[in-house]
Design an enzyme around this catalytic site. Structure first.
Site, PDB file in Angstrom:
ATOM      1  N   HIS A 256      -1.398  -5.041 -15.690  1.00 32.87           N
ATOM      2  CA  HIS A 256      -1.039  -4.040 -14.684  1.00 32.87           C
ATOM      3  C   HIS A 256       0.382  -4.352 -14.198  1.00 32.87           C
ATOM      4  O   HIS A 256       0.582  -4.834 -13.089  1.00 32.87           O
ATOM      5  CB  HIS A 256      -2.059  -4.130 -13.537  1.00 32.87           C
ATOM      6  CG  HIS A 256      -1.978  -3.023 -12.541  1.00 32.87           C
ATOM      7  ND1 HIS A 256      -2.502  -3.140 -11.272  1.00 32.87           N
ATOM      8  CD2 HIS A 256      -1.455  -1.773 -12.617  1.00 32.87           C
ATOM      9  CE1 HIS A 256      -2.300  -2.014 -10.613  1.00 32.87           C
ATOM     10  NE2 HIS A 256      -1.661  -1.178 -11.402  1.00 32.87           N
TER      11      HIS A 256
ATOM     12  N   SER B 236      -1.831  -2.256  -6.235  1.00 34.22           N
ATOM     13  CA  SER B 236      -1.524  -0.848  -5.978  1.00 34.22           C
ATOM     14  C   SER B 236      -0.851  -0.742  -4.600  1.00 34.22           C
ATOM     15  O   SER B 236      -1.171  -1.507  -3.689  1.00 34.22           O
ATOM     16  CB  SER B 236      -2.814  -0.022  -5.986  1.00 34.22           C
ATOM     17  OG  SER B 236      -3.533  -0.282  -7.166  1.00 34.22           O
TER      18      SER B 236
ATOM     19  N   ARG C 214      -0.275  12.869  -5.969  1.00 29.28           N
ATOM     20  CA  ARG C 214       0.415  12.317  -7.148  1.00 29.28           C
ATOM     21  C   ARG C 214       1.338  13.335  -7.806  1.00 29.28           C
ATOM     22  O   ARG C 214       1.133  14.547  -7.676  1.00 29.28           O
ATOM     23  CB  ARG C 214      -0.625  11.901  -8.194  1.00 29.28           C
ATOM     24  CG  ARG C 214      -1.577  10.814  -7.725  1.00 29.28           C
ATOM     25  CD  ARG C 214      -0.992   9.458  -7.954  1.00 29.28           C
ATOM     26  NE  ARG C 214      -1.649   8.416  -7.170  1.00 29.28           N
ATOM     27  CZ  ARG C 214      -1.309   7.135  -7.270  1.00 29.28           C
ATOM     28  NH1 ARG C 214      -0.366   6.738  -8.094  1.00 29.28           N
ATOM     29  NH2 ARG C 214      -1.909   6.234  -6.525  1.00 29.28           N
TER      30      ARG C 214
HETATM   31  O1  O2Y Z   1      -6.372   7.130  -7.606  1.00 25.34           O
HETATM   32  C1  O2Y Z   1      -5.989   7.254  -8.770  1.00 25.34           C
HETATM   33  O2  O2Y Z   1      -6.697   7.792  -9.620  1.00 25.34           O
HETATM   34  C2  O2Y Z   1      -4.674   6.819  -9.182  1.00 25.34           C
HETATM   35  S1  O2Y Z   1      -4.433   5.119  -8.944  1.00 25.34           S
HETATM   36  C3  O2Y Z   1      -2.980   4.688  -9.763  1.00 25.34           C
HETATM   37  C4  O2Y Z   1      -2.198   5.668 -10.334  1.00 25.34           C
HETATM   38  C5  O2Y Z   1      -1.050   5.312 -10.996  1.00 25.34           C
HETATM   39  C6  O2Y Z   1      -0.725   3.991 -11.093  1.00 25.34           C
HETATM   40  N1  O2Y Z   1      -1.492   3.026 -10.536  1.00 25.34           N
HETATM   41  C7  O2Y Z   1      -2.581   3.343  -9.851  1.00 25.34           C
HETATM   42  C8  O2Y Z   1      -3.332   2.196  -9.252  1.00 25.34           C
HETATM   43  O3  O2Y Z   1      -4.272   2.360  -8.493  1.00 25.34           O
HETATM   44  O4  O2Y Z   1      -2.966   1.043  -9.561  1.00 25.34           O
HETATM   45 MN    MN Z   2      -1.421   0.931 -11.024  1.00 24.76          MN
END
Ligand code: O2Y
Ligand code: MN
Length: 593
Positions: free
Chosen positions: A237, A259, A378
């Site tokens: 990640h 995150s 997003r």
């Molecule tokens: O909540 C979601 O479905 C997206 S979470 C996410 C999206 C892009 C990159 N990283 C994350 C993450 O939770 O690490």
């Molecule tokens: Mn992520």
């Protein structure tokens, strides 16, 4: 479904398994139609036309944001659902205490009962995709079957999707199987199941982000981490960026943050004025996921398996991330943002002087009721739209990694940056990383949540085995990158941040590269090598006495308590925890006495 299920156009023996699986899924889900996605512009235009017609997509202002769309998800379907996400290994211990576990047979039965007939009246889309450059030996393919055209449109941006991926699958024969249905979007009938030994994902009941775009967290992290362990590579990640100095020398850095720690901003960093003038440059290879493995020379070579960004909108502005904002001027999908009177996307912190009239639920904006954009709203946009996108991102060999960075959100104790003394120590630093809770909503503020390598929600197997896998790279022949830890979020006694962050983070990256080249100074301490304030270029940065002491200091008593807590954390994984990591923790504890 009365008609025969269409098969991949270029039917050949290596596609028989795929054709058979598609037929099996169609028999279970019973769609009205089956569509094999080729990824073409014409296919996308037709899908968009239909989604506009039924309201799934709303076209935004064509003058300001050509070919861009707003999607509003179900209000109960706005984020990943960790409590409904399972890793289904035959043995519970193989999933580890870091995952929710269900026995594979029970999990298949539970979720297949939900899939039974769920696509009646719908079209079933078959999406062949490739994670990583189509011609890279580091890439891996998958096929997602879904009943959501919104997922198809997003997968087209986030992966190399369609005919070239199908051709690669035909050549290789193997692929990750992902079955997805939005179902009824009922949170009580929602599961995200992973079967790593079967290279299979099944997701039901959500149409959102990581739950539905199965190439991302489900494939590229959970399944890939499991695959990587048996094949001798790492699925992480991490963002990947290139840093080019005024001499034209480029180094690549991979960095893991939990995150919401600003990974996308760091990946697209714009150097401070003085650095820009001197000719420093940051290039973006990826903002979220990194696959890396040792090359012939023993260095780790990395690719970004994704082709786009699924970035969080709130807080993205010309100040925090001008490159991201530039990407978003056209050809983007926005999910759960607000809109202005003239139909432009809007979110809190965009800082463009406009005001929203409609919130993410499609209701008149009322600041007292809810924010205009959902906090997890997003944007989906192609990486190629990013002004800082690196041409090296398409290199099938990947980029050689000079430094690995771990980071968390720590208001106290943890200095701005330190360097691990060697690989084993670096693995311990990664295993111990995490953030202090900040939001009142999560309960106690300032409580430490460990998130090893930022992989807590994403590692497809037992963390103890994962740490062993990391340690195994130090085999005497690999030329491994240096490992660092950063903390952009250190606070002063008055509760304000001590480090300016954003572009100024380049000063820290410069020090790291200086360490890699053996040129930058450092002070040895029990927790690793710290720069003295004079080892970093701080020209143009105002730091008071408290800031200098806390950003570049080492607090022995606090670290003693921290290392006791790290020891307790490692023990929660029981006897599978590698002895080498426990020994390393003991070594640091003893050096702190
Ligand atoms: O909540 C979601 O479905 C997206 S979470 C996410 C999206 C892009 C990159 N990283 C994350 C993450 O939770 O690490
Ligand atoms: Mn992520």
């Amino acid at each position: 479904m009365s008609e025969a299920v269409p098969v991949a156009a270029t039917a050949g023996s290596k596609l028989q398994a795929l054709n058979a699986w598609v037929a099996e899924v169609a028999a279970l889900t019973r769609p009205d139609r089956v569509h094999w996605c080729d990824g073409s512009d014409a296919e996308n235009a037709e899908l968009v036309r239909r989604m506009e017609a039924d309201g799934t997509l709303i076209r935004l202002n064509e003058q300001t944001h050509p070919n861009s769309f707003l999607h509003r998800s179900d209000p109960d379907d706005v984020a990943r659902v960790e409590h409904l996400t399972f890793v289904c290994t035959p043995e519970r211990d193989d999933a580890g205490p870091n995952n929710h576990w269900m026995a594979p047979a029970e999990a298949h039965a539970k979720i297949d009962a939900l899939f039974d007939g769920c696509m009646e009246g719908r079209t079933m889309y078959v999406i062949p995709y490739c994670m990583g450059p189509i011609d890279s030996p580091l890439s891996r393919c998958g096929v997602e079957i879904t009943d959501s055209p919104y997922v198809v449109a997003n997968m087209r941006i986030m992966t190399r999707m369609g005919a070239p991926a199908l051709a690669r699958i035909e050549k290789e024969g193997s692929f990750v199987k992902g079955l997805h249905s939005t179902g009824e979007l009922d949170p009580n009938r929602r599961f995200i199941m992973h079967f790593p030994a079967e290279l299979t994902i099944k997701s039901y009941g959500s149409g959102y982000g990581g739950n539905a775009l199965l190439g991302k967290k489900c494939h590229a992290l959970r399944i890939a981490s499991y695959q990587a362990r048996s094949e001798g590579w790492l699925a992480e990640h991490m963002l990947i960026l290139g840093i080019t100095n005024p001499q034209g020398e480029t180094h690549h850095i991979a960095a893991a943050f939990p995150s919401a720690c600003g990974k996308t901003n760091l990946a697209m960093l714009i150097p401070p004025e003085g650095y820009l003038k001197d000719g420093w440059k940051i290039t973006t290879v990826g903002d979220d996921i990194c696959w890396m493995r040792p090359g012939k020379d023993g260095r780790l070579y990395a690719i970004n398996p994704e082709a786009g960004f699924f970035g969080v909108a709130p807080g993205t502005s010309k100040k925090s991330n001008p490159n991201a904002l530039a990407c978003l001027q056209r050809d983007a999908i926005f999910t759960n943002v607000g809109v202005t009177a003239d139909n432009q996307p809007w979110w809190e912190g965009i800082g463009n002087g406009l005001t929203p009239v409609t919130d993410w639920r499609g209701e008149p904006y009322d600041a007292d009721k809810r924010p205009a954009a959902h906090p997890n709203s997003r944007f989906t946009v192609s990486a190629r739209s990013c002004p800082s996108y690196s041409p090296e991102a398409e290199n099938p060999e990947g980029v050689p990694i000079s430094a690995i960075v771990f980071g968390g959100r720590r208001a106290s104790l943890v200095p701005l940056v330190f360097e691990a003394r060697d690989w084993t120590h670096g693995v311990l630093v990664g295993a111990a990383m995490g953030s202090e809770t900040t939001a009142a909503a999560t309960g106690a503020v300032g409580v430490m949540r460990r998130d090893p390598m930022a992989m807590k929600p994403f590692c497809g197997y037992n963390f103890a085995d994962y740490f062993s896998h990391w340690l195994s790279f130090d085999n005497g022949s690999n030329k491994l990158p240096k490992i660092f830890h950063v903390n952009w979020f250190r606070k002063g006694d008055d509760g304000t941040f001590l480090w300016p962050g954003f572009g100024d983070n380049l000063r820290v990256l410069e020090w790291m590269i200086g360490r890699v080249k053996g040129e930058a100074g450092a002070v040895e301490t029990p927790i690793g090598n710290l720069p003295a304030a004079g080892d970093l270029n701080l020209d143009g940065v105002e730091l008071g006495e408290e800031a200098r002491a806390k950003l570049f200091g080492f607090e022995r008593d606090g670290w003693k308590a921290e290392f006791d807590s790290i020891g307790e954390y490692l023990d929660t994984y029981g006897p599978r925890m590698p002895q080498a990591l426990k020994d390393e923790q003991r070594r640091v504890v003893e050096s702190l006495d």
